[in-house]
Design a protein around this motif. Structure first.
Motif, PDB file in Angstrom:
ATOM      1  N   PRO A   1       0.820  -1.217   0.000  1.00  0.00           N
ATOM      2  CA  PRO A   1       0.000   0.000   0.000  1.00  0.00           C
ATOM      3  C   PRO A   1       0.851   1.262   0.000  1.00  0.00           C
ATOM      4  O   PRO A   1       1.692   1.463   0.877  1.00  0.00           O
ATOM      5  N   VAL A   2       0.658   2.102  -1.003  1.00  0.00           N
ATOM      6  CA  VAL A   2       1.366   3.378  -1.104  1.00  0.00           C
ATOM      7  C   VAL A   2       0.375   4.447  -1.557  1.00  0.00           C
ATOM      8  O   VAL A   2      -0.716   4.162  -2.016  1.00  0.00           O
ATOM      9  N   GLY A   3       0.787   5.696  -1.433  1.00  0.00           N
ATOM     10  CA  GLY A   3      -0.005   6.801  -1.945  1.00  0.00           C
ATOM     11  C   GLY A   3      -1.060   7.287  -0.979  1.00  0.00           C
ATOM     12  O   GLY A   3      -1.033   6.988   0.219  1.00  0.00           O
ATOM     13  N   ASP A   4      -2.012   8.040  -1.499  1.00  0.00           N
ATOM     14  CA  ASP A   4      -3.060   8.667  -0.710  1.00  0.00           C
ATOM     15  C   ASP A   4      -3.877   7.610   0.031  1.00  0.00           C
ATOM     16  O   ASP A   4      -4.450   6.714  -0.598  1.00  0.00           O
ATOM     17  N   PRO A   5      -3.956   7.686   1.358  1.00  0.00           N
ATOM     18  CA  PRO A   5      -4.763   6.708   2.093  1.00  0.00           C
ATOM     19  C   PRO A   5      -6.224   6.682   1.675  1.00  0.00           C
ATOM     20  O   PRO A   5      -6.917   5.671   1.894  1.00  0.00           O
ATOM     21  N   ALA A   6      -6.703   7.761   1.044  1.00  0.00           N
ATOM     22  CA  ALA A   6      -8.088   7.787   0.569  1.00  0.00           C
ATOM     23  C   ALA A   6      -8.344   6.704  -0.471  1.00  0.00           C
ATOM     24  O   ALA A   6      -9.507   6.326  -0.704  1.00  0.00           O
ATOM     25  N   ARG A   7      -7.292   6.191  -1.096  1.00  0.00           N
ATOM     26  CA  ARG A   7      -7.463   5.091  -2.059  1.00  0.00           C
ATOM     27  C   ARG A   7      -8.101   3.865  -1.410  1.00  0.00           C
ATOM     28  O   ARG A   7      -8.681   3.027  -2.104  1.00  0.00           O
ATOM     29  N   PHE A   8      -7.983   3.754  -0.095  1.00  0.00           N
ATOM     30  CA  PHE A   8      -8.446   2.562   0.614  1.00  0.00           C
ATOM     31  C   PHE A   8      -9.747   2.803   1.374  1.00  0.00           C
ATOM     32  O   PHE A   8     -10.150   1.975   2.193  1.00  0.00           O
ATOM     33  N   ALA A   9     -10.405   3.911   1.064  1.00  0.00           N
ATOM     34  CA  ALA A   9     -11.614   4.283   1.809  1.00  0.00           C
ATOM     35  C   ALA A   9     -12.732   3.265   1.646  1.00  0.00           C
ATOM     36  O   ALA A   9     -13.606   3.150   2.516  1.00  0.00           O
TER      37      ALA A   9
ATOM     38  N   HIS B   1      11.557  -0.191  -2.489  1.00  0.00           N
ATOM     39  CA  HIS B   1      11.460   0.934  -3.410  1.00  0.00           C
ATOM     40  C   HIS B   1      10.216   1.777  -3.116  1.00  0.00           C
ATOM     41  O   HIS B   1       9.195   1.261  -2.665  1.00  0.00           O
ATOM     42  N   GLY B   2      10.301   3.067  -3.431  1.00  0.00           N
ATOM     43  CA  GLY B   2       9.260   4.006  -3.035  1.00  0.00           C
ATOM     44  C   GLY B   2       7.899   3.773  -3.638  1.00  0.00           C
ATOM     45  O   GLY B   2       6.894   4.247  -3.105  1.00  0.00           O
ATOM     46  N   ASP B   3       7.837   3.062  -4.756  1.00  0.00           N
ATOM     47  CA  ASP B   3       6.522   2.751  -5.330  1.00  0.00           C
ATOM     48  C   ASP B   3       5.935   1.473  -4.731  1.00  0.00           C
ATOM     49  O   ASP B   3       4.874   1.015  -5.167  1.00  0.00           O
ATOM     50  N   HIS B   4       6.606   0.923  -3.709  1.00  0.00           N
ATOM     51  CA  HIS B   4       6.120  -0.258  -2.999  1.00  0.00           C
ATOM     52  C   HIS B   4       6.078  -0.054  -1.484  1.00  0.00           C
ATOM     53  O   HIS B   4       5.354  -0.783  -0.795  1.00  0.00           O
ATOM     54  N   LEU B   5       6.837   0.868  -0.988  1.00  0.00           N
ATOM     55  CA  LEU B   5       6.933   1.081   0.457  1.00  0.00           C
ATOM     56  C   LEU B   5       6.871   2.570   0.767  1.00  0.00           C
ATOM     57  O   LEU B   5       7.741   3.336   0.327  1.00  0.00           O
ATOM     58  N   GLU B   6       5.846   2.976   1.507  1.00  0.00           N
ATOM     59  CA  GLU B   6       5.725   4.340   2.013  1.00  0.00           C
ATOM     60  C   GLU B   6       5.315   4.259   3.474  1.00  0.00           C
ATOM     61  O   GLU B   6       4.190   3.840   3.787  1.00  0.00           O
ATOM     62  N   LEU B   7       6.201   4.627   4.369  1.00  0.00           N
ATOM     63  CA  LEU B   7       5.918   4.517   5.795  1.00  0.00           C
ATOM     64  C   LEU B   7       4.743   5.400   6.208  1.00  0.00           C
ATOM     65  O   LEU B   7       3.953   5.028   7.088  1.00  0.00           O
ATOM     66  N   GLU B   8       4.605   6.554   5.585  1.00  0.00           N
ATOM     67  CA  GLU B   8       3.488   7.439   5.916  1.00  0.00           C
ATOM     68  C   GLU B   8       2.150   6.778   5.579  1.00  0.00           C
ATOM     69  O   GLU B   8       1.197   6.831   6.366  1.00  0.00           O
ATOM     70  N   THR B   9       2.085   6.135   4.427  1.00  0.00           N
ATOM     71  CA  THR B   9       0.855   5.441   4.048  1.00  0.00           C
ATOM     72  C   THR B   9       0.590   4.275   4.982  1.00  0.00           C
ATOM     73  O   THR B   9      -0.560   4.062   5.422  1.00  0.00           O
ATOM     74  N   LEU B  10       1.623   3.515   5.304  1.00  0.00           N
ATOM     75  CA  LEU B  10       1.446   2.405   6.234  1.00  0.00           C
ATOM     76  C   LEU B  10       0.863   2.883   7.555  1.00  0.00           C
ATOM     77  O   LEU B  10      -0.074   2.290   8.104  1.00  0.00           O
TER      78      LEU B  10
END
Length: 230
Positions: free
Chosen positions: A37-45, A59-68
């Protein structure tokens, strides 16, 4: 509402929802699994909080700590390779199962095996080295899903056994051409294939899922599932 595909398994329906690029959600038997899960958390609403998060590599398109941090739930567990595990904050580490290539674990009735993912073309090996990241096999009571992650055709694919649904990446220079994905299909013989991870940058079209469909031999037992990941 995100597009969802439903597949029958011996223990009830498996729902797959493409989210973006290399991110997707699987729902099965009361479990909600977020993959990279990466990107805007709204994607998972549209989805429940994950009971499991699968992480393939760093890699950044697979791992984003903020999104996690934004999507993780009170009871969420994580599976990750060492290179990701070592970057997680302590509150995530304590809920993470560390897996290396070839290892298997059981999780809530799902057998999960970590599979090698890496580049094999000499001038691409710098992007994904063998033994660093994980692809994964998920066995949902006999229905097997293969998340190949960022890879090219590998010898390990010849030994994976029965696969029902596969996710193969398709962009250069980081992963594969459509012809290489066809080789992966020949190695693994899945019933359904999702081409994903096929643009980078995301707003720059490259090879599209339809390019893979056009290569498929007439009468193939594999169906290409074309979805808009962007």
């Amino acid at each position: 509402m995100k597009e969802r595909d439903t597949y029958d398994t011996p223990a009830g329906p498996l729902v797959i929802a493409p989210i973006h690029h290399a991110t997707f959600v699987m729902e099965w038997s009361g479990e909600t699994i977020y993959c990279d899960p990466v990107g805007d958390p709204a994607r998972f609403a549209d989805f429940a909080a994950p009971t499991l998060i699968i992480l393939t590599h760093h890699h950044g398109d697979h791992l984003e700590l903020e999104t996690l941090g934004a999507v993780i739930g009170e009871d969420t567990q994580i599976i990750a390779p060492r290179i990701v595990y070592d970057q997680l904050p302590e509150d995530m580490v304590v809920r993470t199962t560390l897996m290396a290539n070839g290892e298997t674990t059981e999780w809530h009735g799902i057998t999960i095996r970590a599979v090698a993912m890496y580049n094999t073309t000499p001038d691409r090996q710098k992007y994904h080295e063998k033994g660093v990241g994980n692809g994964y096999l998920f066995d949902f009571s006999g229905t097997v899903v293969y998340l190949a992650s960022d890879t090219e055709p590998t010898q390990e694919m010849d030994q994976l056994g029965k696969i029902d649904i596969a996710f193969f990446p398709m962009n250069l220079p980081y992963t594969m051409t459509p012809d290489q994905v066809l080789t992966c299909i020949e190695k693994t013989a899945p019933r359904y294939v999702y081409p994903f991870h096929y643009r980078f940058p995301f707003d720059k079209p490259g090879k599209e899922p339809s390019d893979l469909t056009a290569l498929m031999p007439k009468g193939s037992n594999t169906e290409i599932v074309e979805r808009d990941w962007y």
